[in-house]
Scaffold this active site. Structure first.
Site, PDB file in Angstrom:
ATOM      1  N   HIS A 150       0.234  -1.438   0.167  1.00 50.55           N
ATOM      2  CA  HIS A 150       0.182   0.015  -0.486  1.00 50.55           C
ATOM      3  C   HIS A 150       0.887   1.049  -0.185  1.00 50.55           C
ATOM      4  O   HIS A 150       0.355   2.562   0.110  1.00 50.55           O
ATOM      5  CB  HIS A 150      -0.517  -0.158   0.959  1.00 50.55           C
ATOM      6  N   HIS A 224     -10.167   2.111  -0.078  1.00 54.45           N
ATOM      7  CA  HIS A 224      -9.638   1.271   1.565  1.00 54.45           C
ATOM      8  C   HIS A 224     -10.318   1.462   2.186  1.00 54.45           C
ATOM      9  O   HIS A 224     -10.627   1.411   3.821  1.00 54.45           O
ATOM     10  CB  HIS A 224      -8.186   1.083   1.965  1.00 54.45           C
ATOM     11  N   GLU A 360     -11.509  -3.693  -2.679  1.00 59.25           N
ATOM     12  CA  GLU A 360     -10.683  -2.416  -3.573  1.00 59.25           C
ATOM     13  C   GLU A 360     -10.250  -3.069  -5.174  1.00 59.25           C
ATOM     14  O   GLU A 360      -9.289  -3.750  -5.733  1.00 59.25           O
ATOM     15  CB  GLU A 360      -9.073  -3.298  -2.729  1.00 59.25           C
TER      16      GLU A 360
HETATM   17  C1  GLA Z   1      -4.960  -4.181   2.618  1.00 56.95           C
HETATM   18  C2  GLA Z   1      -4.463  -6.516   2.455  1.00 56.95           C
HETATM   19  C3  GLA Z   1      -4.617  -6.888   3.773  1.00 56.95           C
HETATM   20  C4  GLA Z   1      -4.532  -5.628   4.901  1.00 56.95           C
HETATM   21  C5  GLA Z   1      -5.668  -5.078   4.456  1.00 56.95           C
HETATM   22  C6  GLA Z   1      -5.000  -3.925   6.036  1.00 56.95           C
HETATM   23  O1  GLA Z   1      -6.698  -5.206   2.356  1.00 56.95           O
HETATM   24  O2  GLA Z   1      -4.741  -7.074   1.424  1.00 56.95           O
HETATM   25  O3  GLA Z   1      -3.122  -7.852   3.406  1.00 56.95           O
HETATM   26  O4  GLA Z   1      -3.297  -5.070   4.574  1.00 56.95           O
HETATM   27  O5  GLA Z   1      -5.139  -4.453   3.736  1.00 56.95           O
HETATM   28  O6  GLA Z   1      -5.168  -4.631   7.248  1.00 56.95           O
END
Ligand code: GLA
Length: 395
Positions: A150, A224, A360
């Site tokens: 991210h 997100h 997402e």
């Molecule tokens: C995304 C990732 C997850 C986790 C979340 C935040 O969805 O794929 O593994 O890191 O973000 O906790």
């Protein structure tokens, strides 16, 4: 707190009255033209703003509210472009917040598992934080075990965005901009990013992403938000009925990096082509569910290259339904597996295991290292442009 925008309740009432008088009062477009004809100048969606808090360096974080005549209100802060609250109707018409969040800036600054945030430059994981572009190897932070996640230590979820607003017949928009410097978080190129949230009169939020660069780079932006359509965050999301329009998904290794295989969902717990409760198969004995500690995978969406309806979630108890439309190739469905009862809920209590889910929309994880995945490279002269729409209704 200082109100910068104008919200005129009287004019709003006039607008509503005009909409009711119209023979097609339920059609937002005709309601709007009626309002125009009677010279009621209220736009169908209003924007207001107020100061929300201050960063350590003294810069002010603002909060914007986009609100339509139905009662849908989306609140966004300029820190991380975070959607802090988003109300949606249940089948009785009651609007209630359906996204997980905090009630103060200090909580977002202290520990945010990406609640509501814009994610970039690269949403999801890049193996070992490394990639090669035009012969140069780039090193990014490894902030998720051995991998990059991210956007790094200070991704777009942790920066202050500048804000502009616009009101059109389509709705009201909050335009967020951020200039990401060359080599910020290890990514090459000065990247100009724009994310526009547009709330429409018919309870849809459009998210438009745009970016340009002065040097070849990689980009994969996403949103997100964690949804819980029950509006009661003490409940898990396991009873939500989810549909994902995908015949294939991307199996992962032990560090959640795709193996490169596009596996059929058929006959597996990953088959959401017909809506089913999230909880139905989440406990099934399947190696991929063990690795993800539940669902935390990217689905390969059908009908690649077009804007289409890719997912829906329905909460039978309240009748709330969320539909997701996008032009992106993939969607990460994350079932809130890392929520563990330690993060504070507004009004008391803590967020328990699987009390929120994320959809997402994105390019596939680790694309820069997987030659068979669609490219995420952006070059000077090109514009990264993509849209995702979240639409609420009831049934
Ligand atoms: C995304 C990732 C997850 C986790 C979340 C935040 O969805 O794929 O593994 O890191 O973000 O906790």
């Amino acid at each position: 707190m200082k109100k910068k925008g104008l919200f005129l309740p009287f004019a709003g009432i006039l607008f509503l009255f005009a909409a009711l008088l119209s023979s097609c009062g339920s059609n937002p477009e005709s309601a709007e033209s009626t309002a125009t004809e009677s010279e009621t100048v209220e736009p169908p969606v209003m924007i207001t703003s107020q100061a929300y808090g201050q960063l350590e360096d003294g810069r002010t974080v603002d909060q914007y509210q986009l609100k339509n005549a139905n009662g849908m209100a989306v609140e966004v802060i300029t820190y991380g472009g975070i959607i802090t609250s988003w109300t949606a109707p249940d089948r009785t018409g009651a609007y209630e917040n359906v996204v997980l969040g905090y009630d103060s800036l200090s909580q977002y600054l202290a520990n945010n598992p990406y609640f509501g945030a814009i994610i970039g430059r690269y949403g999801n994981r890049i193996a070992k934080g490394q990639f090669v572009l035009e012969g140069t190897t780039y090193e990014l932070a490894t902030n998720d075990g051995p991998n990059h996640l991210h956007g790094g230590l200070k991704g777009f979820d942790k920066v202050l965005w500048s804000a502009d607003t616009a009101t059109t017949a389509e709705g009201a928009s909050l335009i967020l901009r951020y200039e990401s410097a060359d080599m910020e978080e290890g990514y090459p190129g000065n990247l100009s990013v724009q994310v526009t949230y547009t709330l429409t009169p018919d309870d849809a939020l459009q998210v438009d992403y745009e970016a340009t660069t002065d040097k070849a780079t990689i980009v994969n932006l996403t949103q997100h938000s964690y949804f819980n359509l029950s509006g009661d965050f003490s409940q898990t999301i396991l009873d939500h009925e989810l549909m994902i329009a995908a015949d294939q998904y991307l199996p992962v290794d032990a560090t959640l990096i795709p193996t490169g295989e596009l596996a059929p969902v058929e006959g597996t717990p990953f088959d959401f082509r017909e809506a089913k409760a999230v909880g139905r198969d989440i406990g099934a004995d399947h190696p991929q569910l063990e690795l993800g500690k539940g669902y935390d995978h990217c689905w390969v969406l059908n009908e690649q290259g077009s804007m289409r309806r890719v997912a829906s979630a329905y909460h039978p108890g309240t009748g709330r339904q969320l539909e997701v439309f996008t032009d992106k190739p993939g969607i990460q469905f994350y079932s809130g597996n890392f929520l563990d009862g330690t993060l504070p809920m507004p009004g008391g209590g803590t967020y328990g295991h699987r009390t929120g889910f994320c959809l997402e929309t994105q390019h596939y994880p680790d694309s820069p290292n997987q030659k068979d995945f669609p490219s995420v490279v952006l070059r000077p002269g090109e514009t990264y442009e993509t849209r995702t729409t979240f639409k609420f209704s009831t049934k």
